[in-house]
Design a protein around this motif. Structure first.
Motif, PDB file in Angstrom:
ATOM      1  N   LYS A 243     -12.439  74.532  26.655  1.00  0.00           N
ATOM      2  CA  LYS A 243     -11.079  74.047  26.445  1.00  0.00           C
ATOM      3  C   LYS A 243     -10.626  74.465  25.052  1.00  0.00           C
ATOM      4  CE  LYS A 243      -8.327  69.974  27.396  1.00  0.00           C
ATOM      5  NZ  LYS A 243      -7.391  70.692  28.227  1.00  0.00           N
ATOM      6  N   SER A 244      -9.386  74.952  24.978  1.00  0.00           N
ATOM      7  CA  SER A 244      -8.748  75.233  23.693  1.00  0.00           C
ATOM      8  C   SER A 244      -7.457  74.425  23.650  1.00  0.00           C
ATOM      9  CB  SER A 244      -8.486  76.739  23.538  1.00  0.00           C
ATOM     10  OG  SER A 244      -7.477  77.162  24.425  1.00  0.00           O
ATOM     11  N   ASP A 245      -6.612  74.691  22.666  1.00  0.00           N
ATOM     12  CA  ASP A 245      -5.377  73.916  22.547  1.00  0.00           C
ATOM     13  C   ASP A 245      -4.453  74.079  23.756  1.00  0.00           C
ATOM     14  OD1 ASP A 245      -6.130  72.910  20.076  1.00  0.00           O
ATOM     15  OD2 ASP A 245      -5.084  74.479  18.958  1.00  0.00           O
TER      16      ASP A 245
ATOM     17  N   GLU B  69      -7.850  76.481  29.318  1.00  0.00           N
ATOM     18  CA  GLU B  69      -9.167  75.982  29.689  1.00  0.00           C
ATOM     19  C   GLU B  69      -9.782  76.909  30.723  1.00  0.00           C
ATOM     20  OE1 GLU B  69      -8.712  72.126  31.527  1.00  0.00           O
ATOM     21  OE2 GLU B  69      -7.860  72.980  33.358  1.00  0.00           O
TER      22      GLU B  69
ATOM     23  N   LYS C   7     -19.284  83.023  22.227  1.00  0.00           N
ATOM     24  CA  LYS C   7     -17.968  82.607  21.725  1.00  0.00           C
ATOM     25  C   LYS C   7     -16.925  83.171  22.688  1.00  0.00           C
ATOM     26  CE  LYS C   7     -15.332  83.746  17.746  1.00  0.00           C
ATOM     27  NZ  LYS C   7     -15.327  84.061  16.330  1.00  0.00           N
TER      28      LYS C   7
ATOM     29  N   VAL D 141     -12.865  83.490  23.275  1.00  0.00           N
ATOM     30  CA  VAL D 141     -11.605  83.418  22.528  1.00  0.00           C
ATOM     31  C   VAL D 141     -10.476  83.891  23.428  1.00  0.00           C
ATOM     32  CG1 VAL D 141     -10.342  84.295  20.514  1.00  0.00           C
ATOM     33  CG2 VAL D 141     -12.817  83.904  20.370  1.00  0.00           C
TER      34      VAL D 141
ATOM     35  N   ASP E 219      -4.868  83.344  18.087  1.00  0.00           N
ATOM     36  CA  ASP E 219      -6.182  83.175  18.713  1.00  0.00           C
ATOM     37  C   ASP E 219      -6.502  81.703  18.866  1.00  0.00           C
ATOM     38  OD1 ASP E 219      -6.569  85.898  18.694  1.00  0.00           O
ATOM     39  OD2 ASP E 219      -7.971  85.902  17.023  1.00  0.00           O
ATOM     40  N   GLU E 220      -7.175  81.393  19.962  1.00  0.00           N
ATOM     41  CA  GLU E 220      -7.727  80.059  20.172  1.00  0.00           C
ATOM     42  C   GLU E 220      -9.171  80.229  20.638  1.00  0.00           C
ATOM     43  OE1 GLU E 220      -5.428  77.611  22.837  1.00  0.00           O
ATOM     44  OE2 GLU E 220      -3.572  77.970  21.725  1.00  0.00           O
ATOM     45  N   VAL E 221     -10.074  79.537  19.975  1.00  0.00           N
ATOM     46  CA  VAL E 221     -11.479  79.569  20.361  1.00  0.00           C
ATOM     47  C   VAL E 221     -11.723  78.391  21.319  1.00  0.00           C
ATOM     48  CG1 VAL E 221     -13.864  79.403  19.543  1.00  0.00           C
ATOM     49  CG2 VAL E 221     -12.144  80.600  18.166  1.00  0.00           C
ATOM     50  N   PHE E 222     -12.388  78.685  22.416  1.00  0.00           N
ATOM     51  CA  PHE E 222     -12.705  77.631  23.376  1.00  0.00           C
ATOM     52  C   PHE E 222     -13.849  76.774  22.845  1.00  0.00           C
ATOM     53  CE2 PHE E 222     -10.556  80.574  26.188  1.00  0.00           C
ATOM     54  CZ  PHE E 222      -9.879  79.744  27.062  1.00  0.00           C
ATOM     55  N   LYS E 223     -13.668  75.476  22.941  1.00  0.00           N
ATOM     56  CA  LYS E 223     -14.769  74.545  22.678  1.00  0.00           C
ATOM     57  C   LYS E 223     -15.522  74.421  23.985  1.00  0.00           C
ATOM     58  CE  LYS E 223     -15.918  69.975  21.097  1.00  0.00           C
ATOM     59  NZ  LYS E 223     -16.190  68.935  22.059  1.00  0.00           N
TER      60      LYS E 223
END
Length: 175
Positions: A53-55, A58, A153, A155, A167-171
């Motif tokens: 999930k990122s901002d 998902e 990782k 992204v 860019d958003e990195v997925f948690k």
């Protein structure tokens, strides 16, 4: 005449049973519309199962299988969860140990919230049963049970109509 009627009825019943069996066996499950079920089934005994999930995005399927002679990873069911004004495209980047493994581009179904991006699905596998050097190199080739969680990782990069990209990195959440 009586034997012919019985034969026709038996053939009719066998035909109905056969058609019913074919329809039941070929009926897709709820995930098979989107997921390559053959690929997904190869990951039923995964080393790791996870989601991301990122901002604004998902993914709902993350599977990795890691052993001494075989590595496979599968990511699928990527979705946009929030609307983004002016979004034109997005790129999915997969890294392992800070090396880019793959990049995918998507320009379809943007701002169509919670719908799967059909063009975003990542699969990579390495099968080297004899370790004889016939495998192609990829960063994921060096994944192990010990370094996988720290090494992967995922992204997502999205670009807007004003030519800026973010860019958003997925948690990652492991099951």
């Amino acid at each position: 005449m009586k034997k012919i009627c019985v034969l026709i009825i038996v053939i009719f019943i066998i035909t109905i049973i056969g058609i019913s069996a074919i329809l039941l066996l070929s009926k897709p499950d709820k995930n098979s519309e989107r997921i390559n079920s053959t690929l997904y089934q190869r990951f039923q005994e995964s080393t790791y199962s996870f989601t991301g999930k990122s901002d604004n995005f998902e993914f709902r399927i993350g599977r990795a299988y890691l052993s001494n002679n075989e590595n496979r990873i599968y990511l699928d069911d990527f979705r946009q969860t929030k609307e983004i004004d002016g979004i034109e495209s997005l790129y999915l980047h997969i890294y392992f140990n800070n090396e880019l493994s793959s990049t995918y581009l998507n320009t379809d179904k943007l701002n169509n919230l919670n719908k799967t991006f059909d063009s975003l699905s990542f699969y990579e596998g390495k099968i080297c049963p004899n370790n004889n050097g016939e495998c192609l190199y990829s960063p994921f080739e060096n994944a192990t049970k010990d370094n996988f969680k720290d090494g992967i990782k995922v992204v997502i990069e999205y670009c807007l109509d004003n030519k800026t990209c973010k860019d958003e990195v997925f948690k990652l959440n492991y099951e």
